[in-house]
Enzyme design. Structure first.
Site, PDB file in Angstrom:
ATOM      1  CG  ASP A   7      -1.739   1.313   1.336  1.00 13.84           C
ATOM      2  OD1 ASP A   7      -2.432   1.653   0.123  1.00 13.84           O
ATOM      3  OD2 ASP A   7      -2.061   1.996   2.261  1.00 13.84           O
ATOM      4  CB  SER A   8       0.290   4.758  -0.966  1.00 13.75           C
ATOM      5  OG  SER A   8      -1.041   4.761  -0.223  1.00 13.75           O
ATOM      6  CE1 TYR A  39       2.905   6.081  -3.381  1.00  9.15           C
ATOM      7  CE2 TYR A  39       1.578   4.110  -4.902  1.00  9.15           C
ATOM      8  CZ  TYR A  39       2.872   4.328  -3.992  1.00  9.15           C
ATOM      9  OH  TYR A  39       3.987   3.777  -3.962  1.00  9.15           O
ATOM     10  CB  CYS A  70      -2.646   0.993  -2.623  1.00  9.56           C
ATOM     11  SG  CYS A  70      -2.528   2.852  -3.150  1.00  9.56           S
ATOM     12  CG  ASN A  71      -9.156   0.976  -3.176  1.00  8.31           C
ATOM     13  OD1 ASN A  71     -10.205   0.478  -3.765  1.00  8.31           O
ATOM     14  ND2 ASN A  71      -8.900   0.861  -2.083  1.00  8.31           N
ATOM     15  CB  THR A  72      -4.566   5.362  -5.653  1.00  5.30           C
ATOM     16  OG1 THR A  72      -5.244   5.956  -4.536  1.00  5.30           O
ATOM     17  CG2 THR A  72      -3.821   6.477  -6.389  1.00  5.30           C
ATOM     18  CD  GLU A 147      -2.246   8.880   6.649  1.00  2.05           C
ATOM     19  OE1 GLU A 147      -1.413   9.453   6.653  1.00  2.05           O
ATOM     20  OE2 GLU A 147      -2.221   7.654   6.042  1.00  2.05           O
ATOM     21  CB  CYS A 185     -10.183   5.180  -0.145  1.00  2.00           C
ATOM     22  SG  CYS A 185      -8.478   5.428   0.678  1.00  2.00           S
ATOM     23  CB  THR A 186      -6.686   0.733   1.846  1.00  2.00           C
ATOM     24  OG1 THR A 186      -5.706   1.864   1.601  1.00  2.00           O
ATOM     25  CG2 THR A 186      -6.750  -0.195   0.851  1.00  2.00           C
ATOM     26  CG  HIS A 187      -6.285   5.692   4.750  1.00  2.00           C
ATOM     27  ND1 HIS A 187      -5.542   5.479   3.768  1.00  2.00           N
ATOM     28  CD2 HIS A 187      -5.795   6.615   5.583  1.00  2.00           C
ATOM     29  CE1 HIS A 187      -4.479   5.522   4.229  1.00  2.00           C
ATOM     30  NE2 HIS A 187      -4.576   6.487   5.240  1.00  2.00           N
TER      31      HIS A 187
HETATM   32  N1  DGL Z   1      -3.892   3.867  -0.237  1.00  2.00           N
HETATM   33  C1  DGL Z   1      -4.578   4.766  -0.965  1.00  2.00           C
HETATM   34  C2  DGL Z   1      -5.947   4.227  -1.768  1.00  2.00           C
HETATM   35  O1  DGL Z   1      -6.576   3.107  -1.182  1.00  2.00           O
HETATM   36  C3  DGL Z   1      -4.971   5.800   0.056  1.00  2.00           C
HETATM   37  C4  DGL Z   1      -4.062   6.767   0.466  1.00  2.00           C
HETATM   38  C5  DGL Z   1      -3.096   7.429  -0.725  1.00  2.00           C
HETATM   39  O2  DGL Z   1      -3.748   8.538  -1.244  1.00  2.00           O
HETATM   40  O3  DGL Z   1      -2.097   7.200  -0.988  1.00  2.00           O
HETATM   41  O4  DGL Z   1      -6.289   4.666  -2.531  1.00  2.00           O
END
Ligand code: DGL
Length: 268
Positions: A7-8, A39, A70-72, A147, A185-187
């Protein structure tokens, strides 16, 4: 089996947590590219470059299967990642869309995600391939709020109320009869309860962390049994911050985190 999870930053730990439950006997390598987070506000080329170098690192450390948690990165860079490594790669957009497919009877779904994921329209395309209509909404304030640890916070509740009202408005405007909301989004799984409170009860909320872990178990024909896995954590920025923030996402304490420099390709 050694499974690499990327993940990012910290959000992918929600996927790792689900993997621990489904496949406790595997070994795990988790990389959070915390130095280059977020990301979600970056261009496709940059995300692809960062994600490919991260995937190469995990494969070099021995990962036999990669989960792009990481979805992005999944939305913008899955092809770049697959070209960078020889091991099988699973992205969360695919698993999220599969879960929406199973959930939706109206065939209309909504997705909330980062700005980059929404701009890529990866979810709309994945849903269309499965015969569903989708609308996507960027919720860029949610990652920093999570965060900051503002989970049960009135500001987060207000932000969610506004985002969800805007989403419903767009859905009404295009005549969408959505019965499913994908957390793209993983958050966002950390805000699941708050999100559920801000949307109509009839809307099923899909957490891609859980469905991704189910899909990994299915593909690897693993699951259920075994003792606690050996896990190595890697971060590209402060290991102290990773321990504190990461523990919140993982739901348990993280003892050791190894610092890596992906630009130089060296562990420090
Ligand atoms: N991990 C990213 C996602 O799932 C979210 C955090 C980021 O923007 O890096 O899209």
């Amino acid at each position: 089996m050694k499974i690499g999870v990327f993940d990012s930053g910290f959000g992918g730990l929600t996927v790792l947590r689900a993997l621990f439950e489904r496949i406790p006997q595997a070994d795990y390598l988790y990389l959070g590219d915390t130095a280059r987070l977020p990301y979600g506000a970056k261009s496709r080329d940059t995300v692809a470059r960062y994600a490919a170098s991260s995937a190469r690192f995990l494969a070099a450390e021995g990962a036999e299967f990669l989960v792009i948690a990481c979805n992005t990165a999944s939305a913008l860079a899955l092809d770049a990642i697959r070209s960078a490594v020889t091991v099988p790669v699973l992205g969360v957009v695919e698993t999220g869309a599969n879960a929406a497919d199973r959930s939706s009877t109206s065939r209309d779904v909504m997705v909330i995600a980062t700005a980059a994921t929404v701009e890529s329209h990866a979810y709309t395309a994945a849903c269309a391939e499965r015969g569903m209509r989708a609308i996507e909404k960027a919720c860029p304030l949610l990652v920093p709020l999570v965060e900051e640890g503002w989970i049960e916070h009135p500001v987060t509740a207000d932000v969610l109320r506004i985002y969800m009202a805007e989403l419903m408005e767009v859905a009404r405007g295009v005549g969408l009869n959505a019965d499913t909301l994908v957390l793209g989004c993983t958050h966002y799984p950390l805000l699941r309860r708050q999100i559920e409170a801000a949307v109509p009860e009839s809307l099923r909320v899909i957490d891609s962390a859980e469905v991704t872990a189910d899909e990994v178990a299915r593909r690897l024909r693993l699951g259920g049994q075994g003792s606690s896995a050996k896990t190595r954590f890697f971060a590209t920025d402060s290991v102290a911050k990773f321990r504190v923030l990461g523990g919140r996402f993982l739901g348990r304490a993280i003892a050791d985190v190894e610092l890596v420099d992906l630009e130089a390709g060296n562990r420090q």
